[in-house]
Design a protein around this motif. Structure first.
Motif, PDB file in Angstrom:
ATOM      1  N   ASN A  50       0.812  -1.232   0.000  1.00  0.00           N
ATOM      2  CA  ASN A  50       0.000   0.000   0.000  1.00  0.00           C
ATOM      3  C   ASN A  50       0.842   1.278   0.000  1.00  0.00           C
ATOM      4  OD1 ASN A  50       0.922   0.313   2.612  1.00  0.00           O
ATOM      5  ND2 ASN A  50      -1.079   0.575   3.539  1.00  0.00           N
ATOM      6  N   ASP A  52       1.855   3.236  -2.129  1.00  0.00           N
ATOM      7  CA  ASP A  52       1.456   4.348  -2.999  1.00  0.00           C
ATOM      8  C   ASP A  52       0.047   4.840  -2.677  1.00  0.00           C
ATOM      9  OD1 ASP A  52       3.864   4.405  -4.437  1.00  0.00           O
ATOM     10  OD2 ASP A  52       3.220   2.661  -5.614  1.00  0.00           O
ATOM     11  N   SER A  53      -0.604   4.237  -1.704  1.00  0.00           N
ATOM     12  CA  SER A  53      -1.968   4.651  -1.366  1.00  0.00           C
ATOM     13  C   SER A  53      -1.951   5.981  -0.604  1.00  0.00           C
ATOM     14  CB  SER A  53      -2.633   3.577  -0.494  1.00  0.00           C
ATOM     15  OG  SER A  53      -3.750   4.137   0.164  1.00  0.00           O
ATOM     16  N   ARG A  56      -2.180   5.647   3.262  1.00  0.00           N
ATOM     17  CA  ARG A  56      -1.163   4.984   4.095  1.00  0.00           C
ATOM     18  C   ARG A  56      -0.762   5.904   5.252  1.00  0.00           C
ATOM     19  NH1 ARG A  56       1.299   7.599  -0.001  1.00  0.00           N
ATOM     20  NH2 ARG A  56       3.347   8.588   0.299  1.00  0.00           N
ATOM     21  N   PRO A 105      12.252   2.724  -2.033  1.00  0.00           N
ATOM     22  CA  PRO A 105      10.864   2.412  -1.690  1.00  0.00           C
ATOM     23  C   PRO A 105      10.631   2.448  -0.173  1.00  0.00           C
ATOM     24  CG  PRO A 105      12.006   0.488  -2.619  1.00  0.00           C
ATOM     25  CD  PRO A 105      12.925   1.648  -2.778  1.00  0.00           C
ATOM     26  N   GLU A 108       9.759   8.263   2.816  1.00  0.00           N
ATOM     27  CA  GLU A 108       8.919   9.397   2.393  1.00  0.00           C
ATOM     28  C   GLU A 108       9.724  10.672   2.187  1.00  0.00           C
ATOM     29  OE1 GLU A 108       5.774   8.941   1.823  1.00  0.00           O
ATOM     30  OE2 GLU A 108       5.235   7.132   2.955  1.00  0.00           O
TER      31      GLU A 108
END
Ligand SMILES: Cc1ncc(C[n+]2csc(CCOP(=O)(O)OP(=O)(O)O)c2C)c(N)n1
Ligand SMILES: [Mg+2]
Length: 274
Positions: A50, A52-53, A56, A105, A108
């Motif tokens: 998740n 890229d949600s 999140r 990945p 942030e």
């Protein structure tokens, strides 16, 4: 999953990573480990599935120099392969550099220049409110980091906007790069200081105890109208008496003899929590 044992497995991974990369802020990696494990394996709604949600949960390691612990937790969570991490960490031309960067990945925000995580998280949390999201924002700061003025601008703004979706953690290991935090820049009463800025303050007597951290994070979630901060009393170098509470282990690569001792100490500590 036994998160207490996992914290010790990841301590070993972190020390191995530091030896592979020939660099690392080992002391702060050890003090922050349970905080990261509790966040990533219990509290936060975040995974490679998740990431890229827009719903999140968001995390920023403001004390970015503890990147080796952070990388080890992210690898265990499946954001990237551990083998690649250990092969590439601290090598020229790779993305696994010595501070967090958002080309990887799961990460942030770039961090490492102390004092910027909280102010950026204020923006993230405010955006979440504007968009009507129920997700939460977390950041971890060092106690030495609190000498940065930008921390207190962020603290002020978070209270002003009533950001109850924001939770900060202070990894209070009482040491920073050059000695005792209190000697370098005294804090007076940290609890009182955050309280006076309008925050909900939660004391974590043992910030290396997963159970205590769990209770504290749950409490933070239930408080409405203001942001929360966990003041987590931790031990720098936690896990091996060789490193514990010693400013000299802020940044250090253990030699063969030290490594053998550290791994032995971790094994003993891990057995006690199995
Ligand atoms: C703006 C800024 N100034 C100085 C540094 C250098 N530095 C790296 S770690 C550190 C000490 C941080 O101490 P603390 O926040 O207590 O971290 P921990 O004890 O958890 O390692 C300093 C001064 C930095 N990274 N950023
Ligand atoms: Mg510190």
């Amino acid at each position: 999953m036994n998160l207490k044992a996992l914290a010790y497995e990841l301590r070993k991974d972190t020390v191995d990573l530091i030896r592979a990369g020939k660099a690392g802020h080992i002391g702060g990696d050890m003090s922050v480990m349970e905080i990261l494990v509790e966040l990533y394996f219990d509290q936060m709604n975040i995974s490679p599935e998740n990431m890229d949600s827009p719903d999140r949960d968001l995390f920023v390691l403001s004390k970015g120099h503890s990147v080796e612990a952070y990388y080890s937790v992210l690898a265990a969570k499946g954001f990237f392969p551990k083998e690649q991490l250990h092969r590439e960490f601290s090598k020229f031309g790779t993305r696994f550099i010595g501070h967090p960067n958002n080309k990887l990945p799961g990460i942030e925000m770039n961090s490492g220049s102390l004092g910027h995580g909280l102010p950026v998280c204020v923006g993230m949390a405010k955006a979440g409110k504007v968009d009507g999201r129920t997700s939460r924002v977390y950041t971890v700061m060092g106690d030495g980091e609190l000498a940065e003025g930008s921390v207190w601008e962020g603290t002020m703004a978070a209270a002003h906007y009533g950001l109850d979706n924001l939770c900060a953690v202070v990894d209070k290991n009482r040491l920073q790069i050059s000695g005792n935090t209190e000697d370098v820049m005294a804090h007076d009463d940290l609890h009182e200081r955050f309280r006076s800025f309008g925050w909900n303050v939660i004391d974590v007597a043992d910030g290396n105890d997963i159970d205590e951290l769990h209770v504290a994070f749950e409490k933070a979630k239930s408080v409405k109208g203001k942001p929360s901060v966990l003041i987590a009393n931790t031990i720098k170098g936690k896990g091996s008496p060789l490193m514990e509470d010693k400013a000299g282990w802020h940044h250090k690569v253990p030699n063969d003899e030290e490594y053998t001792q550290i791994i032995k100490d971790f094994k003993k500590a891990e057995e006690a929590v199995r």
